[in-house]
Design an enzyme around this catalytic site. Sequence first.
Site, PDB file in Angstrom:
ATOM      1  N   SER A   9      -2.714  11.530  20.880  1.00 36.96           N
ATOM      2  CA  SER A   9      -3.125  12.149  19.674  1.00 36.96           C
ATOM      3  C   SER A   9      -2.260  13.631  20.707  1.00 36.96           C
ATOM      4  CB  SER A   9      -4.312  11.553  19.328  1.00 36.96           C
ATOM      5  OG  SER A   9      -4.958  12.900  18.212  1.00 36.96           O
ATOM      6  N   TYR A  23     -12.538   9.304  20.673  1.00 33.43           N
ATOM      7  CA  TYR A  23     -11.474   8.969  19.737  1.00 33.43           C
ATOM      8  C   TYR A  23     -10.983   9.255  21.012  1.00 33.43           C
ATOM      9  CZ  TYR A  23      -6.977   9.249  16.831  1.00 33.43           C
ATOM     10  OH  TYR A  23      -6.157   9.426  16.365  1.00 33.43           O
TER      11      TYR A  23
END
Length: 577
Positions: A449, A462
């Site tokens: 990401s 995350y």
Amino acid sequence: MTTRPHRYVTASDGQRLAVRTDGDPDGPTLLLVHGYPDNSSVWDAFAAEFTADHRVVTYDVRGAGRSTAPDDRSGYRLDQLADDVAAVADAVSPDAPVHLVGHDWGAIQSWHAVTEPRYAHRFASYTAVSGPDLDHAGHWFRTRPDGVRAMLRQAVRSGYIGFFHLPLVPEAAWLTGIGGLALSALERVGGGPHSPARRGTRDYLNGLALYRANMARRLLRPVERRTDVPVQVLAPTDDAFMIDQLQSNAARWVGDLRFHRFHGGHWTLRSRPAAVAARVRALVAEVESGRPRPQRALTAQQTRRHSGAFAGQVAVVTGAGSGIGRSLCFELAERGARIVAVDVNGPAAERTAELAALLTPGAAAQRVDVTDAAAMDKLAAWVRDEYGAPDLVVNNAGIGVAGPFLDTTAEDWERVVDINLWGVIHGCRAFAPMMVDAGGGGRLVNTASAAAYLPSRVYGAYATTKAAVLMLSRSLRGELSDHGVTVTAVCPGLVDTGIISGARLSGLGEASAAKDRLNRLYRLRGYTPEKAAGRIADALERGPEVVPVTGEAHAGLLLSRLSPGALRAAARVAPPV
């Protein structure tokens, strides 16, 4: 196993072709056709992989080894060479079709044979190693489906062909030993052969007629040549003489084509014979089993898209039930890949496979929880049994978790680490050894990401998992480079995948309201999974280390390198969510 001395098959124009037969007379028959400037001895190590359970037939093509040579250059034209291939097949296996394998010029003349309607029924399958059909190549140069840049790259690699057309100069190069020294250096590109080639002077000199009799005729005036014979193309990653696109373009004319990139150089069948043999063995076994083969009924537009770098390749995608994973399945299927859609949601995976099968045949679905190491190992074993080693594995499954560290529970940490990080680790551990053992290279793709390099006070858990995936990918890329396996980390950025709807949010106020605000932000950004999948597939053809997808992912990556202090300062700012 039996070994028989050379015998001779008389070609239609009277030339005598020296043929040798080894192996199990009751096994499937392999017919191996060598290239230039080799003779049939180039197959020795490769043939040894099969003699226990296959019948292996090799022959010296006209002008090479022990075969006789035509007096005139016209005796080397492709129509005659294809006739030779069929004549040998008829002589050694009159009652059953043979499995044809060609390398270099052996592949070129074998292509001509399998695309000739009079001979196609003589071949049960065909494997081409480092050699295109010359008419297909002629169309590729004329239409430039992969762009001018690709055409120029191939033209540079084909420069030696012009040299071979010079009168007497190439002959002088071979006779003085200069050509041999140059060839020896080229043989070591991509990992040199383990044993020196056994070539004779006539192999070097007579074979020049192959180029002079055929290149201009076929490349300048190509004709349509098609086949329904199952074909697999093995394209070495470090081939000094041709690029992938020239060979994968064959999907336009082949009903059942599998295109596999292969770790090694032009003479991979000598340097890594076991790896090449494994691919050939898998195709032969599939055809001999009588199982229905993938059949395609494609539009003209689909046919063009199926002619790319993923044609006939096997792609395993986790998290394939929705979002980028599902869209990537469709994008790869559009480009000709056979899809294995994997998701913890079984019906969603099945729906993805069902839709992918509308784009290209051979799609399958598996319900697997990526957090379960044993289940991932079982998945890998199933893929190996069904398809052989996959060409591409995308470890894409992931979830979203947001909220300050102090509000994130231990359960949330365990869940996001299990899926986002351990899911990737399990995928790499299950498939990387298979790719290495197969010896043919491959691609591992891990979805990280932009959060991996953009720290924030609201998604620490995350970002931690995605940063770990990025570093894992970079480290593994270095470790597996010697085996021809590329590892790529994908960093999407703000893509409207619906990940927010299923995310766990803590400490951000009322969860549903926060999700509504974030979903609205993603919708306003307007970057769809379909667009992301196209961007990722384009990038994977080059095998980069990192693929930032959206503009903010690109900008963030650049800023992380130029001014990491600015990003650390930005991480202190509470975003408006």
